[in-house]
Every structure is written in structure tokens, then in C-alpha cells.
Design a protein around this motif. Structure first.
Motif, short mmCIF file in Angstrom:
data_model
loop_
_atom_site.label_atom_id
_atom_site.label_comp_id
_atom_site.label_asym_id
_atom_site.label_seq_id
_atom_site.Cartn_x
_atom_site.Cartn_y
_atom_site.Cartn_z
N ASN A 30 81.08 25.59 26.20
CA ASN A 30 80.68 26.52 27.25
C ASN A 30 81.53 26.34 28.50
OD1 ASN A 30 79.59 24.41 28.88
ND2 ASN A 30 77.81 24.37 27.53
N GLU A 31 81.10 26.97 29.59
CA GLU A 31 81.96 26.97 30.79
C GLU A 31 82.21 25.55 31.31
OE1 GLU A 31 79.17 28.70 30.00
OE2 GLU A 31 78.60 29.83 31.77
N LEU A 32 81.30 24.63 31.00
CA LEU A 32 81.51 23.24 31.44
C LEU A 32 82.69 22.60 30.74
CD1 LEU A 32 77.81 22.01 31.62
CD2 LEU A 32 79.29 22.77 33.49
N ASP A 33 83.07 23.17 29.61
CA ASP A 33 84.20 22.62 28.87
C ASP A 33 85.53 23.22 29.31
OD1 ASP A 33 82.79 20.91 26.93
OD2 ASP A 33 81.85 22.79 26.35
N LEU A 34 85.48 24.15 30.25
CA LEU A 34 86.71 24.80 30.69
C LEU A 34 87.51 23.91 31.63
CD1 LEU A 34 85.53 28.46 31.37
CD2 LEU A 34 87.14 27.69 29.62
N ASN A 35 88.79 24.10 31.61
CA ASN A 35 89.71 23.47 32.55
C ASN A 35 89.37 23.98 33.96
OD1 ASN A 35 91.94 22.86 34.14
ND2 ASN A 35 93.44 23.44 32.57
N PRO A 36 88.97 23.09 34.88
CA PRO A 36 88.58 23.57 36.22
C PRO A 36 89.74 24.26 36.95
CG PRO A 36 88.65 21.15 36.13
CD PRO A 36 88.82 21.64 34.72
N ASN A 37 90.97 23.92 36.61
CA ASN A 37 92.11 24.60 37.25
C ASN A 37 92.16 26.08 36.86
OD1 ASN A 37 92.80 22.07 38.20
ND2 ASN A 37 94.37 21.72 36.64
N VAL A 38 91.76 26.36 35.63
CA VAL A 38 91.74 27.77 35.18
C VAL A 38 90.64 28.51 35.91
CG1 VAL A 38 91.43 29.31 33.20
CG2 VAL A 38 92.73 27.18 32.94
N ILE A 39 89.49 27.85 36.09
CA ILE A 39 88.40 28.50 36.83
C ILE A 39 88.84 28.79 38.26
CG2 ILE A 39 86.02 28.20 37.67
CD1 ILE A 39 85.51 26.47 35.18
N ALA A 40 89.61 27.85 38.84
CA ALA A 40 90.02 28.01 40.25
C ALA A 40 91.07 29.11 40.44
CB ALA A 40 90.57 26.67 40.77
N ALA A 41 91.84 29.39 39.41
CA ALA A 41 92.94 30.36 39.57
C ALA A 41 92.41 31.77 39.75
CB ALA A 41 93.86 30.30 38.35
N GLU A 42 93.04 32.51 40.64
CA GLU A 42 92.67 33.91 40.85
C GLU A 42 93.91 34.78 40.81
OE1 GLU A 42 90.33 34.75 44.29
OE2 GLU A 42 88.97 33.10 43.87
#
Lengths: 503, 503
Positions: A29-41
Motif C-alpha cells: 500500500n501507500e506506506l510501501d511507496l518511496n517517499p521521494n516519489v510521493i514528494a515529487a510534483e
């Protein structure tokens, strides 16, 4: 447990269970995502363009359900999406590269001018099949042709060894920033406003963007003293400024840097050991003033003061996606790595090799772009020049018409367009509209763009996606859309918007 | 200090200094590099192929200076570099997409069969200009065609929403691993031997590769119990196994997984919540046995035990670079994200959008690959089938000839080729040769490959670039090179090598 094809087929055929038994694990789930990808816009393809796609789908099933009949994509520099025709010369040569059998066809001379045939034969002998991987850095003879172009442009020699053909300039940016960023201690100076590829790529690399502000009131010019301050401040916070991005002609600003301004920037880079990344993909889109490459100024400075400028690294990017032809979908680009040391070049070569090679037809298109037909007797030269000039005239007149419209709009200020494909007007958003935006939990300029889209079908990108001085609001729009009707639509919308929200 | 264009031009013209003064900073150097880039290795384009390029340059200037007259590239699956002709159907349609004006040419029917014209017109109406950016996920109608293909192949419906067109399968791997890796605590299971793209991309993401060994003596088969052990051991060390890479047909092994084997692997993924990345780019290169997609087995299992298999995520990759046509330079690929949750899909969509879009002609080529001419009356069907069959017959016979040669060589063992484009023979390297390698500070198999190259011009990749059981040595070679002369060269070299180093 042993599941076999037969036991499974039997179970399915008989509607039975397999009687396999284990405790299934939870889904990634989203907790398994790379936080850098979440941060990118990446605003150019962010929520406003996504909503435009939804509206387009609604129009397809129910054409009269909205207050407009078509989506007008002013959000992205994509000329051929807006019915700009490709240059005949490019496409004729590319079709022969894809299908060399045509060269043997009986009526070839009816459909292809001789100079097209000659160029295609030359390219095929350099490249071989466009279906084979090339070297990761690109085809050697094409890189030599790029080096010749740079020499003609700048009057300083270039080497094919320094040229890397890439899949558009975006790939070049990824290679450069990935090679030199090693976590939050690595800083990269980016202009504000900037093209969001830079912040997105820095976020993916978990590096620190170091914004420097362009001066809107001075035609979006660059202030070297501010760059110095940003560098000094970063160093004092333990961040090493590794690179400085300069976009010239500017995106989203449309501004063109002067020779003297560039000399100042390169001097700052020499003083602080910061690599210069010169995003020069709009170098052909110039309506006012003159484009001077950063490389040319650097080489001039180096000639005058060899020791002082010995350590400057300059990466200069170009692309087939922009210019007057806008062959975006072909994914051609190059970067020149000027004055790079071997370890840095080796790191970048390794990154390119993991991707095997850029699209080979895109590599060929770079060659066609930098080496167009020039022979006055050539059959293609006249057609090429006519098509090029017609597009340039249109771009200039469209930019002017849109600029004039903005100048007339209440509370809108716009800098005179000099180059590139965009205008970035400043919009005074009334307090009532800002309050409404706050209520909806969106930025005020995003609210303006959303309203513009919902009322007119015009798709733009809010200034917040590019960065802007706190408390100011902008919109980026291309001036590629044909006709003036859409400009009128925008003017009408803006009047209504101001009437609705004016204090 | 204020440098201007005029002061600089004067200084240069008069051979004077500028009298600018500052202390230049040191040059960016290897210490400024991203350590993840330094750590990444990519053997397919590593030192042996680099040396082959040097030798090729030597041959060009001095053709008779080496014991061979040409470099034989058996290091990379690049058929059209080795004079394999592209499929006529692909190139005819692509040339019309590049130059739609041809559709209006007078003699078009002399050069293009009607079904080629029809397909080109269909594609142009789906795509518009190949010079426009498409959506980042790829052109909608092309993705629908891919979904149809998957349905025909597997007997389970697919959705265009799950299809992402990509620049070859390499781009897909980058997107997937970047999305789910967040540092050394993220583990990804990779087969050993593996295609080095995986370890390189994991190194760039600073994630932990979790090797599981293929069983050479059982035709390079996959042992699910070993996969379980690797997962459990990783968890005990605080590493979360996020994904499991399966390459089927295998690269570099050439092995094909059975249905039952795949069912076991997917069951392990369900038990431990590990995403399956199915690298199925060689699915058309099958000489023995049958290719079954992981997706088909997953969907079969899900039908029989919906709850148990509800949480499995499967990414399945395909490419235009492999198959029988080997259109490597066109950079076409796709991935299907089966059963992915929205946040994961959104993260991957964001990554693709930062790259704008894959090459549009590459997208079209994917459609041509998965939807070839099938109409028995179509003018292209017969030619297409003939060309395809001729290539497949050649691949099979070349793989057999090379396999037979390895079987005859002293101390060489090779598994029977089942698919893909490679053989990965195990070579018993005599102690004296191992000592020599140690002296030269290279791996024994790298020494063997280097000697093979220097004596014969045959370029291969040492097994150490792919991974192998400690103490064993392998070589990866493609079987794409035409003719049998080079096989004879290798046999002769091997005999000499053994004579020189045998105990």
C-alpha cells in the motif's frame, strides 16, 4: 501444498475450491511507496490537465453538456497536438530511415526530392538500421554532426566525445541530477519560476532545491547577486550547492538572458565551483533580442582568463521537442558536457548505458534539426525555409495577440514575450476569490485556472506549479493555440471572474 | 566586478587579460558523485564490450593488425546490428506514420499493400501526429489494443487502464523499482543469474537485492522453497521484501518456467505480500516447450481461490526490442499493472509523467507487434508469416548449433536452449588460468571472455556480471550471430586456452 495445472484446471472446471491454505499477506500500500516519489510534483501534468481530460471524455459522450465544445490545451508546449504540421523535410527523411526499401521503389523521385534521398542514404550509412541499439551515448557520426553545429553556432570548437544524445532534454536532466545528488546535503539552484521537471527530479533524488528568484519587474531577468546570496546561505546551512540551473530562453517566463548577464552567472559558478546546467531547448524560439549560448560566453571567458574559469562545468541541453517544429513525440535531445572531468562523464555514461540507448529515429531527428537543408539549389531548402518562416511568424503574432489581451485585462500584468512558447502573466486575484479558494483548499491561482477551465475549456497551469513570489499569482499558458477565438473566450471569462469576485 | 560583452571582446581581441579577480573554486570531482551511481554496475555494456569498441577502432585504422578482421557482437541481444532484416510490415506502416503525405502519393499502391495503408490510417486516426506528446501512459486506443491482445493470449480480460506504454521494458523496471524502493530496508528478490538491469536499478535506488538461485542442473528452474527461505531470512534481518523479479523466458539462462512452477511462485507472493515483476520480454522467443504468462496463472488461481490471491500485485513487461523482429532502437515497450491499488498506480503515473511520454512511434510499434496482419486474404499476411518463420527457424538452428559446440568443448556444460536469445554455458576454468586472472585482478570468467575477445574478436559477457554460484564460471553469449564460422573460431580458441592453462 502443490498446485498443478491439472488440479487447478479441474477445480475451476468443477467450480470447486483448490483447498490451498495459507494466510494471505496484506496488499502493498501507500506506506510501501518511496517517499521521494510521493514528494515529487509535476504540475504540467497535474490536477488541472487531469480535470481537462475528464471534461474531454464528458464532451465525447455528451457534446452539448458543457458550456464549451472543445478542450483547448494551452497547458503544455505540444504544437503538433494543436494541428501544427510537421516540417516536410524531417518527415520525408525519417520515413526513408524507417523503410529503406522505398529508396529502391520505381517512382521514388516522384515523391522524394533528391536531397532528401541523399540525406537518408547518408544517415543510413552512419546509423545502420534504426531498429538496432546504438551506443548508449548515441551514434558517433551524429554526435560529430552536433559538434559541428555547436562550432558553427558559437565559434568555439566542440568534440563529439562530449555530446550525449538523449531521449528529449528530460532524460538529460535526470542523468545530470542523479549523477551529482547524494541526499539532502546536495543543493541545486533553480530559478523561480522554474520548469517543474527540476523540482520533481530533485525530489526523486532527495536533494535540496535552492530557489533563486527571477526579477519579474525587469523582464524576468537573473540577478547574479541573489544567486551568490543563495549559494552562501546554503553553504552556511551545510548544503553543498552542486549545480545551478539556467533556463534560457525562459520557461515559463519567455525571457532571454543577455550576454553580460550570462557572463555574470558563469563567474559565480567559477567562484563557487557550481556546475551550470543550461536548459537551452528554446534557443530557436526567439522573437525579440538574440539568443547567446552559455557555452559561447563560457568559452569567451575561458579564452580571456584561462585560470579563473578552468574549473567551470557546463552542461548544455537541446531538444527536438521545441524549436519551430515541435517534434515532441519523437523524443530527440542532446546534452553537451563541457569541461567535465572523466569520473563525472563516466558516471553519466553508466547511467545512459543502463537505459541502453535513446530512440534511434530521435537521434536522427536531432541531426536533421541542427543540419537542415541549406544548399540554395537543393529542392528541399525552399520548402523548409518557407515552412519554418511561416511557423515563426505565427508564433510571434500569437504571442503578441495574447500579450495584448493580457495587457487589457483588469489586474493582469504581463512581461513582453521574447522567446520560448509561454506567457506567465501575473494575476491580481481578488480577496473574495482567494477566500473561496481557501474554502476549497486550493491555491488561489489553481482556483483561477480551474474556473477558467470549467467555463471555457481552456487548460492552463497555475503559477504555484512553477514557483512565484509569495502572495503573487500567475498562470502559465502557451501561445501555440491557433486563432484568436480562445483569447476572446479568456477575456470574457476574466471579466466575469472579476465581476463575481471583485471586492 | 562587471564583465560585459564589450570589455570581454576587447580583452580577447587585444590579447589582454580581463583583470577579473576572484579565487576560483575547485572542480566538482568524484567525491561529489552520487554513491549509488558509483555502486551501480551494468556488465552488458561493461569493460569487455568497451574493449571490443577499442579493438573495432583499431581495426578501422589498421585492418590487419589483429588476429581477426571483425568484432563479433555476441554480448547483447541486438539482432539488427547483426544484419537481421526488419519485418517489412512494421517498417512500411511506421514510414507512413512518419510521412502521412505518402498516403496521398500517386503511386502509393505500387509500393504499399492495401492492408498496410489501412493500418496506417487507423493508427493515424488513433494517434494523431507521431510528433505530438501523447498522454504519459500512452495513447488510449493503443492501450486498448494491448488489452485485447492480453485477453486473446490469456483468456482473461484486461483493461487499458492497467496498460502503460513505456520506452522499452527498461523504463518499466525503473518506474516499478523507483516507486517501491525507499532505501536499504526495501528488498527485491532477483534470480541469479539475472539481467544486470535489476541490480543496477536497485543500486541506483539504494535498495537491497535479495538473490535467489536458479537450479542449473535442473535446466535453470526456479525453486519456490528457496524463494521462501530468502524472504524469511530478509524479514528476520529487518528488510521488507517488496518485489520478486521473474524473468521468463530466462535471461541469461534461456529457460522457460512451467505452469506449475509459476503457480508456486505466485502462491509465495500471496503468502508474503510481495509484488511480482514478470519480465516476459522474450515470450515470443520459444523453441522448446510453451510460454505461459504469469498473469494467466495468477488469474486462474484467483478464479479458484479469490480470497487467498486477492492481494497479489503483478507487473508484466513486454517489449518490441526482443521477439523475432528485435526492433531494439525503436524503444517500444509496455507494462500491465495487474491488481494494483490506486496509490501505487498514481505513483507510477507520476513517474511516467515526469518523462512526458514514451516515443510515439515506439508505441505504434507495440500495436503492430501485438496485432500483426492475420487476415488470410491480406496482402501482408503471407509476407509477414514468411519473414517471421524464417527468423524463428534461424534462431532455433543457431541456438542448437552453438549448444552442440559447447557440448563438445572440454570442461563446458550447457543447458538445452528453450527460449530467449542467449546461452549461459558453465566453463571449468583451469587453476592456472584462475591464478593468471588473480594476478591481473579480474574474475576468472572475465579473464576467459577477455582472452576470447583478444584472440577471436568474439565479444561476450562474463557470468560474474549476471551472478552465479560461488566458484562456478559462466559466459553469456547470444546466438544471434549469423553463420557457423564464429562458432568454429570459439571452439579453436577454447582448445588453445585449455592447452595453455590445463594443469
Amino acid at each position: 501444498m502443490l498446485i498443478t495445472r491439472t488440479s487447478l484446471a479441474n477445480a475451476v472446471a468443477n467450480g470447486q475450491r483448490l483447498y490451498a491454505s495459507f494466510k494471505p499477506a496484506p496488499k502493498l500500500n501507500e506506506l510501501d511507496l518511496n517517499p521521494n516519489v510521493i514528494a515529487a510534483e509535476y504540475a504540467v501534468r497535474g490536477p488541472i490537465p487531469a480535470r481537462a481530460e475528464e471534461l474531454r471524455a464528458i464532451l465525447q459522450t455528451n457534446p452539448s453538456s458543457l458550456p464549451f465544445s472543445t478542450i483547448i490545451n494551452a497547458n503544455i508546449g505540444n504544437p503538433q497536438q494543436l494541428d501544427q504540421q510537421p516540417l516536410t523535410w524531417y518527415r520525408q527523411v525519417l520515413s526513408l530511415l524507417q523503410n529503406p526499401m522505398l529508396l529502391k521503389a520505381k517512382h521514388i523521385s516522384d515523391v522524394y526530392p533528391q536531397d532528401v534521398v541523399n540525406r537518408a542514404e547518408d544517415l543510413l550509412s552512419s546509423i545502420g538500421s534504426v531498429g538496432a541499439y546504438s551506443g548508449s551515448q548515441g551514434v558517433q557520426l551524429l554526435r560529430e554532426s552536433v559538434a559541428d553545429f555547436i562550432f558553427r553556432r558559437d565559434g568555439h570548437e566542440a568534440s563529439a566525445d562530449d555530446i550525449f544524445l538523449t531521449g528529449g532534454a528530460s532524460a538529460a536532466v535526470t542523468y545530470l541530477l542523479t549523477a551529482i545528488c547524494s541526499g539532502p546535503d546536495s543543493g541545486v539552484l533553480i530559478p523561480i519560476p522554474q520548469y517543474p521537471l527540476y523540482t520533481a527530479t530533485l525530489a526523486l533524488n532527495n536533494a535540496t532545491p535552492l530557489p533563486y528568484y527571477l526579477e519579474e519587474s525587469k523582464g524576468w531577468s537573473t540577478n547574479p547577486d541573489e544567486i551568490r546570496e543563495v549559494i552562501v546561505s546554503a553553504i552556511s546551512r551545510g548544503i553543498k550547492p552542486k549545480a545551478l540551473v539556467v533556463i534560457n530562453p525562459g520557461n515559463p517566463t519567455g525571457a532571454i538572458l543577455s550576454y553580460d548577464n550570462i557572463a555574470d552567472i558563469i563567474t559565480v559558478a567559477a567562484e563557487y565551483g557550481v556546475m551550470v546546467i543550461a536548459d537551452e531547448v528554446y534557443q530557436e524560439n526567439v522573437f525579440r533580442g538574440e539568443f547567446v549560448s552559455m557555452r559561447r560566453v563560457f568559452k569567451d571567458l575561458q579564452a580571456a582568463e584561462p585560470e579563473l574559469y578552468a574549473n567551470v562545468l557546463l552542461a548544455s541541453l537541446h531538444s527536438t521537442s521545441k524549436g519551430f517544429s515541435g517534434e515532441c513525440g519523437q523524443r530527440g535531445g542532446y546534452m553537451e558536457l563541457v569541461n567535465f572531468s572523466e569520473p563525472l562523464k563516466a558516471a553519466i555514461t553508466k547511467l545512459t548505458s543502463i537505459n541502453l540507448c535513446p530512440t534511434v529515429t530521435g537521434q536522427a531527428l536531432i541531426e536533421l534539426m541542427i543540419n537542415p537543408p541549406r544548399d540554395a539549389d537543393g529542392e528541399s531548402t525552399k520548402v523548409y525555409n518557407q515552412e519554418r518562416d511561416a511557423i515563426m511568424v505565427q508564433l510571434k503574432s500569437r504571442s503578441q495577440a495574447l500579450y495584448d489581451a493580457f495587457c487589457k485585462m483588469e489586474g493582469v500584468e504581463c512581461q513582453l514575450p521574447e522567446g520560448a512558447m509561454y506567457l506567465f502573466p501575473k494575476i491580481t486575484i481578488p480577496q473574495k476569490a482567494q477566500d473561496k479558494a481557501k474554502e476549497l483548499n486550493v491555491a488561489p491561482d489553481a482556483f483561477y485556472c480551474a474556473q477558467l477551465l470549467e467555463h471555457t475549456g481552456i487548460c492552463t497551469v497555475p503559477g504555484s506549479g512553477f514557483g512565484q513570489v509569495e502572495g503573487t499569482f500567475h498562470v502559465r499558458t502557451t501561445f501555440l493555440v491557433p486563432g484568436t477565438e480562445w483569447v476572446q473566450l479568456w477575456e470574457n471569462f476574466h471579466k466575469q471572474f472579476m465581476d463575481e469576485f471583485r471586492g
